[in-house]
Motif scaffolding. Sequence first.
Motif, PDB file in Angstrom:
ATOM      1  N   MET A 103       0.845  -1.180   0.000  1.00 59.94           N
ATOM      2  CA  MET A 103       0.000   0.000   0.000  1.00 59.94           C
ATOM      3  C   MET A 103       0.890   1.244   0.000  1.00 59.94           C
ATOM      4  SD  MET A 103      -3.008  -1.314   2.581  1.00 59.94           S
ATOM      5  CE  MET A 103      -3.551   0.281   2.921  1.00 59.94           C
ATOM      6  N   PRO A 104       0.909   1.975  -1.074  1.00 57.88           N
ATOM      7  CA  PRO A 104       1.816   3.128  -1.162  1.00 57.88           C
ATOM      8  C   PRO A 104       1.397   4.299  -0.270  1.00 57.88           C
ATOM      9  CG  PRO A 104       0.510   2.914  -3.150  1.00 57.88           C
ATOM     10  CD  PRO A 104       0.213   1.709  -2.303  1.00 57.88           C
ATOM     11  N   GLN A 105       0.155   4.332   0.171  1.00 59.09           N
ATOM     12  CA  GLN A 105      -0.282   5.441   1.005  1.00 59.09           C
ATOM     13  C   GLN A 105       0.414   5.442   2.361  1.00 59.09           C
ATOM     14  OE1 GLN A 105      -2.327   3.262  -0.437  1.00 59.09           O
ATOM     15  NE2 GLN A 105      -3.905   4.323  -1.599  1.00 59.09           N
ATOM     16  N   LEU A 106       0.857   4.300   2.820  1.00 64.65           N
ATOM     17  CA  LEU A 106       1.474   4.207   4.133  1.00 64.65           C
ATOM     18  C   LEU A 106       2.974   4.474   4.114  1.00 64.65           C
ATOM     19  CD1 LEU A 106      -0.415   1.098   5.568  1.00 64.65           C
ATOM     20  CD2 LEU A 106      -0.881   3.506   5.934  1.00 64.65           C
ATOM     21  N   ASN A 107       3.512   4.667   2.964  1.00 67.69           N
ATOM     22  CA  ASN A 107       4.933   4.961   2.854  1.00 67.69           C
ATOM     23  C   ASN A 107       5.141   6.446   3.154  1.00 67.69           C
ATOM     24  OD1 ASN A 107       7.577   5.048   2.314  1.00 67.69           O
ATOM     25  ND2 ASN A 107       7.411   4.566   0.134  1.00 67.69           N
ATOM     26  N   LEU A 108       5.799   6.758   4.243  1.00 67.06           N
ATOM     27  CA  LEU A 108       5.977   8.143   4.671  1.00 67.06           C
ATOM     28  C   LEU A 108       7.199   8.815   4.063  1.00 67.06           C
ATOM     29  CD1 LEU A 108       5.090   7.955   8.455  1.00 67.06           C
ATOM     30  CD2 LEU A 108       3.716   8.804   6.587  1.00 67.06           C
ATOM     31  N   ASP A 109       7.989   8.087   3.342  1.00 68.06           N
ATOM     32  CA  ASP A 109       9.241   8.653   2.842  1.00 68.06           C
ATOM     33  C   ASP A 109       9.052   9.933   2.020  1.00 68.06           C
ATOM     34  OD1 ASP A 109      10.839   6.883   4.130  1.00 68.06           O
ATOM     35  OD2 ASP A 109      10.955   5.477   2.468  1.00 68.06           O
ATOM     36  N   PRO A 110       8.277   9.939   0.963  1.00 66.54           N
ATOM     37  CA  PRO A 110       8.200  11.210   0.211  1.00 66.54           C
ATOM     38  C   PRO A 110       7.273  12.236   0.874  1.00 66.54           C
ATOM     39  CG  PRO A 110       6.877   9.564  -0.885  1.00 66.54           C
ATOM     40  CD  PRO A 110       7.562   8.878   0.275  1.00 66.54           C
ATOM     41  N   TRP A 111       6.214  11.800   1.508  1.00 60.70           N
ATOM     42  CA  TRP A 111       5.203  12.732   1.995  1.00 60.70           C
ATOM     43  C   TRP A 111       5.626  13.463   3.255  1.00 60.70           C
ATOM     44  CZ3 TRP A 111       2.421  13.733  -1.817  1.00 60.70           C
ATOM     45  CH2 TRP A 111       2.081  12.744  -2.734  1.00 60.70           C
ATOM     46  N   PHE A 112       6.372  12.809   4.089  1.00 61.05           N
ATOM     47  CA  PHE A 112       6.823  13.483   5.306  1.00 61.05           C
ATOM     48  C   PHE A 112       7.799  14.607   4.981  1.00 61.05           C
ATOM     49  CE2 PHE A 112       9.534  13.863   9.090  1.00 61.05           C
ATOM     50  CZ  PHE A 112       8.557  14.259   9.985  1.00 61.05           C
ATOM     51  N   LEU A 113       8.668  14.396   4.039  1.00 61.79           N
ATOM     52  CA  LEU A 113       9.616  15.428   3.638  1.00 61.79           C
ATOM     53  C   LEU A 113       8.891  16.617   2.996  1.00 61.79           C
ATOM     54  CD1 LEU A 113      12.610  16.212   3.422  1.00 61.79           C
ATOM     55  CD2 LEU A 113      12.599  15.154   1.174  1.00 61.79           C
ATOM     56  N   ILE A 114       7.881  16.334   2.199  1.00 64.99           N
ATOM     57  CA  ILE A 114       7.095  17.415   1.585  1.00 64.99           C
ATOM     58  C   ILE A 114       6.344  18.190   2.660  1.00 64.99           C
ATOM     59  CG2 ILE A 114       5.119  17.872   0.081  1.00 64.99           C
ATOM     60  CD1 ILE A 114       6.110  15.531  -1.650  1.00 64.99           C
ATOM     61  N   LEU A 115       5.756  17.507   3.592  1.00 69.36           N
ATOM     62  CA  LEU A 115       5.038  18.169   4.676  1.00 69.36           C
ATOM     63  C   LEU A 115       5.981  19.020   5.518  1.00 69.36           C
ATOM     64  CD1 LEU A 115       2.319  18.300   6.391  1.00 69.36           C
ATOM     65  CD2 LEU A 115       3.445  16.575   7.785  1.00 69.36           C
ATOM     66  N   LEU A 116       7.092  18.493   5.870  1.00 69.07           N
ATOM     67  CA  LEU A 116       8.057  19.212   6.684  1.00 69.07           C
ATOM     68  C   LEU A 116       8.599  20.441   5.955  1.00 69.07           C
ATOM     69  CD1 LEU A 116       9.580  19.036   9.390  1.00 69.07           C
ATOM     70  CD2 LEU A 116      11.379  17.838   8.151  1.00 69.07           C
ATOM     71  N   THR A 117       8.896  20.293   4.694  1.00 71.82           N
ATOM     72  CA  THR A 117       9.404  21.412   3.905  1.00 71.82           C
ATOM     73  C   THR A 117       8.347  22.507   3.757  1.00 71.82           C
ATOM     74  OG1 THR A 117      10.759  19.834   2.666  1.00 71.82           O
ATOM     75  CG2 THR A 117      10.473  22.031   1.712  1.00 71.82           C
ATOM     76  N   THR A 118       7.120  22.109   3.535  1.00 74.76           N
ATOM     77  CA  THR A 118       6.037  23.082   3.398  1.00 74.76           C
ATOM     78  C   THR A 118       5.843  23.875   4.676  1.00 74.76           C
ATOM     79  OG1 THR A 118       4.959  21.574   1.841  1.00 74.76           O
ATOM     80  CG2 THR A 118       3.619  23.337   2.782  1.00 74.76           C
ATOM     81  N   TRP A 119       5.841  23.210   5.811  1.00 73.74           N
ATOM     82  CA  TRP A 119       5.662  23.923   7.085  1.00 73.74           C
ATOM     83  C   TRP A 119       6.850  24.813   7.404  1.00 73.74           C
ATOM     84  CZ3 TRP A 119       1.725  25.285   9.758  1.00 73.74           C
ATOM     85  CH2 TRP A 119       0.542  24.570   9.635  1.00 73.74           C
TER      86      TRP A 119
END
Length: 55
Positions: free
Chosen positions: A1-17
Amino acid sequence: MPQLNLDPWFLILLTTWLVYILILQPKISSYLSMNSPNKKDNTTTNMNPWTWPWT
């Protein structure tokens, strides 16, 4: 399930904030409001009781 992979999304979220907190927020909060609220007078108004026709 690719939705549970935090690798790309966490970095995008952190960079945005970080961009928001460090760059955009000080610029946005430096603007002055053109319609600043005025202080409301603390004067009391004379209240006349309503005369009801059926009492």
